[in-house]
Each structure stands twice: as C-alpha cells, then as structure tokens.
Write a protein that holds these residues in place. Structure first.
Motif, mmCIF file in Angstrom:
data_model
loop_
_atom_site.group_PDB
_atom_site.id
_atom_site.type_symbol
_atom_site.label_atom_id
_atom_site.label_comp_id
_atom_site.label_asym_id
_atom_site.label_seq_id
_atom_site.Cartn_x
_atom_site.Cartn_y
_atom_site.Cartn_z
ATOM 1 N N LEU B 165 21.378 -16.075 -37.025
ATOM 2 C CA LEU B 165 22.231 -17.234 -36.761
ATOM 3 C C LEU B 165 23.103 -16.990 -35.526
ATOM 4 O O LEU B 165 23.329 -17.897 -34.722
ATOM 5 C CB LEU B 165 23.121 -17.522 -37.988
ATOM 6 C CG LEU B 165 22.418 -18.170 -39.189
ATOM 7 C CD1 LEU B 165 23.366 -18.232 -40.389
ATOM 8 C CD2 LEU B 165 21.947 -19.592 -38.829
ATOM 9 N N GLY B 166 23.561 -15.758 -35.407
ATOM 10 C CA GLY B 166 24.379 -15.398 -34.234
ATOM 11 C C GLY B 166 23.589 -15.583 -32.954
ATOM 12 O O GLY B 166 24.091 -16.122 -31.960
ATOM 13 N N TRP B 167 22.332 -15.179 -32.997
ATOM 14 C CA TRP B 167 21.479 -15.318 -31.810
ATOM 15 C C TRP B 167 21.272 -16.803 -31.473
ATOM 16 O O TRP B 167 21.355 -17.207 -30.317
ATOM 17 C CB TRP B 167 20.136 -14.637 -32.081
ATOM 18 C CG TRP B 167 19.175 -14.802 -30.949
ATOM 19 C CD1 TRP B 167 19.170 -14.126 -29.767
ATOM 20 C CD2 TRP B 167 18.081 -15.730 -30.874
ATOM 21 N NE1 TRP B 167 18.149 -14.570 -28.971
ATOM 22 C CE2 TRP B 167 17.462 -15.549 -29.631
ATOM 23 C CE3 TRP B 167 17.566 -16.688 -31.744
ATOM 24 C CZ2 TRP B 167 16.356 -16.291 -29.220
ATOM 25 C CZ3 TRP B 167 16.460 -17.431 -31.345
ATOM 26 C CH2 TRP B 167 15.866 -17.227 -30.103
ATOM 27 N N LEU B 168 21.026 -17.611 -32.542
ATOM 28 C CA LEU B 168 20.849 -19.051 -32.328
ATOM 29 C C LEU B 168 22.090 -19.665 -31.695
ATOM 30 O O LEU B 168 21.999 -20.506 -30.785
ATOM 31 C CB LEU B 168 20.572 -19.751 -33.664
ATOM 32 C CG LEU B 168 19.119 -19.798 -34.124
ATOM 33 C CD1 LEU B 168 19.010 -20.486 -35.473
ATOM 34 C CD2 LEU B 168 18.259 -20.549 -33.099
ATOM 35 N N LEU B 169 23.252 -19.224 -32.170
ATOM 36 C CA LEU B 169 24.517 -19.740 -31.621
ATOM 37 C C LEU B 169 24.664 -19.379 -30.147
ATOM 38 O O LEU B 169 25.114 -20.205 -29.348
ATOM 39 C CB LEU B 169 25.698 -19.159 -32.408
ATOM 40 C CG LEU B 169 26.235 -20.006 -33.567
ATOM 41 C CD1 LEU B 169 27.380 -19.275 -34.250
ATOM 42 C CD2 LEU B 169 26.729 -21.374 -33.064
ATOM 43 N N THR B 170 24.270 -18.146 -29.802
ATOM 44 C CA THR B 170 24.410 -17.753 -28.376
ATOM 45 C C THR B 170 23.493 -18.616 -27.491
ATOM 46 O O THR B 170 23.877 -19.006 -26.394
ATOM 47 C CB THR B 170 24.050 -16.270 -28.146
ATOM 48 O OG1 THR B 170 22.754 -16.035 -28.674
ATOM 49 C CG2 THR B 170 25.033 -15.323 -28.738
ATOM 50 N N VAL B 171 22.301 -18.923 -28.008
ATOM 51 C CA VAL B 171 21.377 -19.779 -27.233
ATOM 52 C C VAL B 171 21.990 -21.164 -27.072
ATOM 53 O O VAL B 171 22.001 -21.739 -25.972
ATOM 54 C CB VAL B 171 20.000 -19.873 -27.939
ATOM 55 C CG1 VAL B 171 19.097 -20.879 -27.241
ATOM 56 C CG2 VAL B 171 19.330 -18.505 -27.960
ATOM 57 N N LEU B 172 22.516 -21.672 -28.190
ATOM 58 C CA LEU B 172 23.100 -23.018 -28.194
ATOM 59 C C LEU B 172 24.304 -23.083 -27.248
ATOM 60 O O LEU B 172 24.423 -23.993 -26.413
ATOM 61 C CB LEU B 172 23.531 -23.364 -29.623
ATOM 62 C CG LEU B 172 23.837 -24.828 -29.912
ATOM 63 C CD1 LEU B 172 22.554 -25.640 -29.899
ATOM 64 C CD2 LEU B 172 24.498 -24.971 -31.288
#
Lengths: 365, 226
Positions: B165-172
C-alpha cells in the motif's frame, strides 16, 4: 588451513569485484572527457569527406580493408598471443588485394595498450616479458581477466554504446592511417578472435554510421558474441568455430538474447534476415595446442589446424566479393560444410580474381 | 562522539541491518541520538548507489568535481525519499493497526533500509551489475518488511500489505502532488550538476559520437597532408 583457504577465496572474490567495478571507468572517463582526447566541437567531417572524395585514390589504397581485433590474451594491438601473428601473415599473403590491419587494441577505447601510458604499465610489461619464456604462466591470466571485463563492458547494454563507440573510432583512425579514403566505399571487414568477436560486433554499430553505405561485415573466430545491436548494422556476420571450443559456446549460454526462446532479440532478428553464418572448422579447441591457429596439430586428412582455418577464413573473405549484387543478405544462417573449402592455393588465386572483380566494379560504378 | 566512534556506530548499524538483527531497531528507536548514525547509513547508501548508476553522469559529461557533488546530492535525495517512505508507513500503520509510531522514530529506523545500498557501487560491474542491483533492492525490501513487523507487530502477510500500500501511495503521490517536488529535484540537478536525470541518452550518444569521430577524422586527414 581452512581459514587460509577461506581467506584466499575472499581475497580472490574481492579482487575480482574491484576489477569489475573499475572495468567500465576507462571508457566512461574517456567519454566524459576525463581522460584521452577531448571532444572536438568542430563540424568538419562532411567538409573533409567531400574534399577527399574528389581526390584520386592514394598510391597505397587497397580494395579491401580487414581489421583484426585480437583475443583477450593481448597486451597491445601488436603484442598478441604468439600463435596469431604467423596466421595473420599467411592470411595477408592469401589476400594480395587486401590489407590486414593488426594494430588496434580492442580492449581500450583509446587504443592504448596495457604496456602503454598507464598506471599499471610496469606490471603489464613484466608479465608481457614472461610470455615468451613461459606461455602458460599463471600471471598471463591477469591479462585475460582484465580484458575479459572489457568484453563484458562491450556486451553491457549500459556501457556498450560508449565502449563500442570508442573502439569504432580507433578502428576508423587506423583505417585512415592505412590509407583508407573517406567516401571511397572500399569494403571493410572486422575479424575478431575470442573476446575480439564481441568487440567487433559491438563496434560495427558505430562503424556503420561512420562508413555509411560501405560494405561492412564481421568475422568472429571462436568469438564469444552477445545479441548485440551491431548485428543489424553490418552486411553479414560469420562465426567460425571449433567443435571442441567450449569458450565460444559460452556466448549462446550466458547471453539471454541468444537463447532459443528470445525470439525478438537482435540475434534472432539478424538470423531471420539471413545475416548470420555459422561455419564449423573442425575438432579445434579455443587456445593453445589443438586450437584453430595451431600449426602442430593435424586433422585426420593430414592438414594442419592452421591450414584448415586459413582456408576457410580466406574463403569467407573472398566469397563475399564473388557473390552477385544483392545476394549478400540472402545467405541463410547455416553451418558451412567442411567440404566446401577451397584449397589454400586455389583460394589465393580466387582472392586475386576477387580483387580484380572488385576493382572492375568500382571502375564501373 | 569522535569521528572514530561515529564510524564504528555507522558500521554497527549497517552490519546489523544487513544481517536482519532486530536488536538494531530497538536501539535506534530508544536512543534519539542515533539519528545521525542512521542518516549516515542513508547518505552512504545513496552516494554508493549513485556510483553504481553513474552512467547517466558520464553520459552527460559531468566534471569530476560535479561528480562528487552529485554523490552528496544523491545521498540527500535518497535520505529524503526514505523519509517520505517513513511518513507513509507510519500513516498506514496508524490507519490500519491503530499503532502510533512517532514520525522521528519511524524516520530513524527507515534510514536503515539503505544499508544494502552501501554495496550500490557494485552495480557498476559490467553485465552482472543489474542483477546485483535487483539483489540489493530485494535485500532492502526484506529489511523494510522486518521494520514494519517490528513497528506494528504484524505477520509477514500484513507487512507485505502495508509495504504494498505504501508503494501504491508513492506512485499515486508521485503523479499528483509529488510533481512539484520532482520538478524541484530536476531543477537542483540541472543547476548544480548541469545534467538532467531524465536525459535522452540516445540523443546524447548520437551527438557525442559524431563529435568524437569528426575530431579523429580531422586529425588524421590533416596529418596525411590535407
């Protein structure tokens, strides 16, 4: 004792890691202008080429320029493994209309040999002095390892363009020094042995840009060749190999682009375009006794390994020019049968004829 | 703390992170003064990784002085990216597990994930370098998972979900509010190093290749006598 062995292994691994990290720095440093010649900002190539085109051929101009890039055992362009110079001399005799150039050191982007102006030149000179006394000295492996890393630099997608540009530039410089006339379209062939095979293919990309529409091909002699972009930038790639040579066979194992499944790789594209010919020499090894240059080992039919290789290579070099126009790219990847080889004397004759034909074609053009 | 002491603690932090010793997280979370040590891990990791990935600097023909400066810059940039990671993971931990990890503690610990990048210079090794880079990234990811596990007492699946989820947030965030930050980063690189990290390498190769070949041709033809 176990500790000592462990320490030794760690030491060797560390040494290899350091060599590996340092390997690309020479070419990157040259490219960035940190070492070697600075980037010339002038825009003179086109103008000079135009001037050169209007001139008559130089007195020593040849019909075919062959540049030899030695294997990873070489110290400089001219200090190459002892079995190679007699072979190149014989090849030159077989090809009177051509020149075999052998002063390019393929493991340096500035063509500075290991014994040239380098930090470690003293060490390399001492090792070089050992070679005539003991050709099997373990110290010679240092040269092999050093140059092997440069082959890896050439094959690496990140550094390859920089390294191969550097070597292409030095090949071009050497061609000019041997009387090559820019714009003359005289055919150029690179012959690379062992690691020199990869460097030849790699530098073909930039050499094709420099030579423009000039016929350009590469002959690998037991080369360890990757699926390099250069394969698509040359007219044809010939791979001459011995069946007992496990080193050249590494190419199809360690480079994923050559694996059968990599259907979209450069290698397979070149193969599909009919640009690759695999030519079996016989039961030859990679180096030393029993190698393709060995004059002491004979085939069952009484011919020396040296002679068989010479005949097949000469055949390749002259056949290219005997072929009707347009057929050069129609050669499908195949293994050329041993029986297809012309005897050395016949080949020498063919070379003369081919050279004359080539002159005729130029005049017609 | 003397320089020798500092280097000793730095070495200890790197080594214990590399061998997944959970004791290092306890020490770092308990002692605020370890901030400078863990920051050192991030800076060294970032600088070393830049050496490994320095092809972009050489292609841009940066000078040796600017090369050194870029190492410092990359170390800082790497530390900032880890800081953002720490904020995101602390936020997610609070959101999912209702465990509040102080931001400063989360940051200190997160810097330790840079420990494998100390070997980033090995990425320079031809042909094997890219494989080494992947190994280092996986190593760093495993340390991150262990940190999440330490901070929020999660199991491996939960840790994976939080990190994912952290990775997804950084992409977003990178594609939205992160854009000005990326622009600022590019501006800093352009100003101090004279090169962009997103340069068109093929274009540069083509241009420099032409210049170098022209230089050689001119020299040789002049030597030949015009």
């Amino acid at each position: 004792m176990v500790d000592l062995i462990l320490l030794l292994i760690i030491g060797v691994v560390l040494f290899l890691l350091i060599l590996g990290v340092l390997a690309p720095l020479e070419s990157l440093g040259w490219y960035a202008g940190w070492i070697g010649e600075k980037v010339d900002e002038s825009d003179t190539l086109d103008a000079l080429s135009d001037i050169e085109k209007t001139k008559k051929p130089l007195p020593n101009e040849m019909e075919h320029y062959i540049v030899y890039l030695s294997g990873i055992g070489s110290f400089t362009g001219s200090s190459i493994p002892m079995e190679e110079p007699p072979f190149l001399d014989a090849l030159q005799k077989n090809l009177p209309g051509s020149i075999v150039i052998k002063d390019v050191f393929p493991y340096s982007v500035t063509n500075v040999g290991l014994t040239g102006e380098r930090l470690m030149s003293r060490v390399w000179k001492r090792i070089e002095a050992m070679r005539p006394v003991n050709p099997n000295s373990a110290w010679l492996y240092l040269v092999v390892i050093r140059n092997l890393f440069q082959v890896a630099v050439s094959a690496d997608k990140r550094y390859g363009p920089v390294y191969n540009l550097g070597v292409a530039k030095e090949v071009w410089r050497t061609l000019l020094r041997h009387g090559y006339r820019p714009g003359s379209k005289k055919p150029v062939t690179l012959i690379g042995t062992s690691g020199g095979g990869q460097v030849s293919v790699g530098s073909a990309t930039y050499l094709s840009y420099i030579l423009e529409d000039t016929p350009l091909r590469v002959v690998s002699m037991g080369g360890v060749v990757s699926s390099d972009e250069g394969l698509l930038h040359m007219d044809h790639f010939y791979h001459l190999y011995g069946t007992l040579d496990s080193t050249q066979a590494l190419g199809e194992k360690v480079f994923p682009g050559r694996w059968p499944g990599a259907v979209n790789s450069v290698w397979h594209k070149a193969e599909a375009e009919g640009k690759i010919s695999m030519i079996e020499l016989g039961p030859f090894g990679h180096t030393g006794a029993g190698s393709m240059f060995d004059q002491g080992t004979k085939m069952p039919d009484g011919r020396r390994n040296f002679d068989v290789t010479l005949e097949k290579l000469t055949n390749v070099l002259v056949t290219f020019y005997d072929m009707p126009e347009g057929e050069t790219s129609a050669i499908s990847p195949k293994v050329v049968e041993t029986g297809d080889v012309a005897p050395a004397d016949d080949v020498a004759l063919t070379a003369n004829v081919a050279a004359s034909d080539s002159v005729q074609q130029d005049e017609d053009g | 703390m003397s320089v020798i002491d500092y280097l000793y603690y730095l070495w200890q932090a790197i080594w214990n992170s590399l061998i997944f010793n959970p004791r290092v997280y306890e020490v770092v979370s308990e002692y605020p003064q370890t901030f400078w040590v863990t920051l050192g891990v991030a800076l060294v990791g970032g600088a070393s990784l830049l050496i490994g990935q320095s092809i972009v600097l050489f292609v841009n023909q940066v000078t040796p002085a600017r090369f050194l400066l870029s190492m410092v810059l990359n170390g800082l940039q790497f530390a900032i990216s880890l800081l953002i990671w720490a904020v995101l993971l602390a936020f997610l931990g609070d959101l999912i597990f209702r465990i509040d990890v102080p931001f400063v503690v989360a940051t200190r610990i997160m810097f330790l994930t840079a420990a494998p990048m100390v070997f980033g210079f090995l990425v320079l090794i031809p042909y094997l370098g890219l494989t080494i880079q992947k190994i280092l990234q996986v190593w760093s990811l495993l340390i991150t998972l262990q940190i999440v596990n330490f901070q929020f007492s999660t199991n491996i699946i939960q840790s994976l979900i939080v990190v994912g989820l952290g990775w997804l947030l950084t992409v977003l965030l990178g594609g939205t509010i992160g854009r000005p930050i990326t622009a600022l980063r590019d501006y800093i690189w352009k100003t101090f190093i004279g090169a962009s990290l997103d340069a068109d390498i093929d274009e540069i190769y083509g241009r420099i290749a032409k210049q170098k070949v022209e230089g050689v041709t001119r020299q040789e033809l002049e030597a030949r006598g015009g």
